[in-house]
Design an enzyme around this catalytic site. Structure first.
Site, PDB file in Angstrom:
ATOM      1  NE  ARG A  48      -1.771  -2.424   2.732  1.00  0.00           N
ATOM      2  CZ  ARG A  48      -1.961  -3.701   2.398  1.00  0.00           C
ATOM      3  NH1 ARG A  48      -3.020  -4.053   1.741  1.00  0.00           N
ATOM      4  NH2 ARG A  48      -1.085  -4.628   2.738  1.00  0.00           N
ATOM      5  CB  THR A  49       3.544   2.511   2.185  1.00  0.00           C
ATOM      6  OG1 THR A  49       2.812   2.150   3.348  1.00  0.00           O
ATOM      7  CG2 THR A  49       4.230   3.841   2.426  1.00  0.00           C
ATOM      8  CE  LYS A 109      26.497  -4.019  -8.213  1.00  0.00           C
ATOM      9  NZ  LYS A 109      26.723  -3.007  -9.261  1.00  0.00           N
ATOM     10  NE  ARG A 114       7.267   0.539   4.669  1.00  0.00           N
ATOM     11  CZ  ARG A 114       6.013   0.057   4.630  1.00  0.00           C
ATOM     12  NH1 ARG A 114       5.802  -1.190   4.260  1.00  0.00           N
ATOM     13  NH2 ARG A 114       4.995   0.809   4.974  1.00  0.00           N
ATOM     14  CG  HIS A 133       3.961   3.960   8.539  1.00  0.00           C
ATOM     15  ND1 HIS A 133       4.022   4.782   7.432  1.00  0.00           N
ATOM     16  CD2 HIS A 133       3.528   2.753   8.077  1.00  0.00           C
ATOM     17  CE1 HIS A 133       3.638   4.095   6.364  1.00  0.00           C
ATOM     18  NE2 HIS A 133       3.346   2.857   6.723  1.00  0.00           N
TER      19      HIS A 133
HETATM   20  C1  NCD Z   1       2.016  -1.155   8.094  1.00  0.00           C
HETATM   21  C2  NCD Z   1       3.511  -0.969   8.181  1.00  0.00           C
HETATM   22  O1  NCD Z   1       4.238  -1.205   7.207  1.00  0.00           O
HETATM   23  O2  NCD Z   1       3.939  -0.549   9.243  1.00  0.00           O
HETATM   24  N1  NCD Z   1       1.549  -1.298   6.794  1.00  0.00           N
HETATM   25  C3  NCD Z   1       1.244  -0.179   6.049  1.00  0.00           C
HETATM   26  O3  NCD Z   1       2.087   0.640   5.760  1.00  0.00           O
HETATM   27  N2  NCD Z   1      -0.030  -0.001   5.691  1.00  0.00           N
HETATM   28  C4  NCD Z   1       1.474  -2.167   9.014  1.00  0.00           C
HETATM   29  C5  NCD Z   1       2.076  -3.539   9.045  1.00  0.00           C
HETATM   30  O4  NCD Z   1       2.996  -3.872   8.305  1.00  0.00           O
HETATM   31  O5  NCD Z   1       1.585  -4.326   9.842  1.00  0.00           O
END
Ligand code: NCD
Length: 305
Positions: free
Chosen positions: A54-55, A83, A104, A132
């Site tokens: 999703r992100t 590498k 991320r 997040h």
């Molecule tokens: C979450 C995350 O990556 O922290 N997912 C997201 O971004 N919607 C929640 C999760 O991974 O459980």
């Protein structure tokens, strides 16, 4: 002008959070033709060193929906990280190819370190178990859309409150408002003390409990989370707590009729599929809000609107 990054929800005042939500609403109601001009010619790089659906995809879709373009990787194993290249060198390279980075990483503090290494804006799409913030903006946007207010709500977080970064960011943001929070988790997955201290300092009332069934009747929002298997040092401990909560129709029998169940997703087994078609379930609506909210964030950090 100072560089704008989105690293931690702590970097945003209550007013700044509210302004961002208003901007998301404005973008959401804009004609497509107008929206497509906002970031025309701008490039976003998505650097995802940890799995995501999703992100990353909503960032990419958001950027394209504003007329911008996207480069990046979804698997660091296909980049020079494999590498042995440092994060610092990777982002110093990527900044030459784009106008903004969304990233991320499994390490807490990685997004901050990246932001300090480059002169373009960096947006944190999750750093380890820490923060997040973009998820928090979309969660707040969802709550506002559904409930028309934040003050006065009773919100319960259930599941992995120790490692769940979405919970950490959202609880901090909510503590700017007049809310009551329930932290519902097994003893070994309680909300870390540092977050509780901050929440308390802002004068927010909270209760910690293991008992979801007893708490359900109190709640206006239930924010369920996945047990974060990848962050456990001890897999035997994961086995002990997996499946601790099951959110299903039976559990909803004692809920307020207007209770809304949110979840950042992905879910594993904490919410039964049978709940999806009930008025309680809002998690798919919630994830759709990731588009206008991330569009607002992209516009803000790029100095548009
Ligand atoms: C979450 C995350 O990556 O922290 N997912 C997201 O971004 N919607 C929640 C999760 O991974 O459980």
């Amino acid at each position: 002008m100072a560089k704008k990054d989105v690293i931690s929800i702590r970097d945003f005042s209550k007013k700044e959070i509210e302004d961002m939500l208003k901007l998301a609403e404005k973008i959401d109601s804009m004609a497509e033709e107008k929206r497509l001009k906002l970031l025309a010619g701008k490039k976003l790089a998505t650097l995802f060193f940890e799995p995501s659906t999703r992100t990353r995809l909503s960032f990419e879709s958001a950027m394209q929906g504003l007329g911008g373009s996207v480069i990046g990787f979804a698997d660091a194993n296909t980049s020079s990280t494999q590498k042995g290249e440092s994060l610092k060198d990777t982002v110093r390279t990527v900044e030459k190819y784009c106008d903004v980075i969304a990233m991320r990483h499994s390490l807490e503090g990685a997004a901050r370190a990246a932001a300090e290494s480059v002169s373009i804006p960096v947006i944190n799409g999750g750093d380890g178990a820490n923060q997040h913030p973009t998820q928090t903006f979309l969660d707040m946007y969802t709550i506002l859309k559904l409930k028309k207010k934040i003050d006065g709500l009773v919100i319960g977080f259930a599941g992995d409150l120790k490692f769940g970064r979405t919970v950490h960011s959202l609880a901090l943001a909510l503590s700017h408002f007049n809310v009551k929070l329930y932290f519902i988790s097994p003893d070994s997955l309680k909300m870390p003390q540092e977050f509780l201290d901050e929440i308390k300092e802002r004068g927010t009332n909270y209760i910690e409990t293991e008992n979801l069934a007893e708490t359900i009747p109190e709640l206006d929002i239930l924010y369920a989370t996945r047990i974060q298997k990848e962050r456990f040092y001890d897999l035997a401990e994961y086995e002990r707590v997996r499946g601790f909560y099951r959110i299903n129709k039976k559990l909803m029998e004692s809920a307020k009729p207007e209770l809304k169940v949110m979840h950042p997703l992905p879910r594993i087994d904490e919410i039964d599929y049978e709940l999806d078609n009930t008025p309680y379930a809002v998690y798919f609506e919630q994830l759709a809000n990731g588009i206008p909210v991330r569009q607002a964030l992209l516009c803000r950090v790029l100095g548009v609107l």
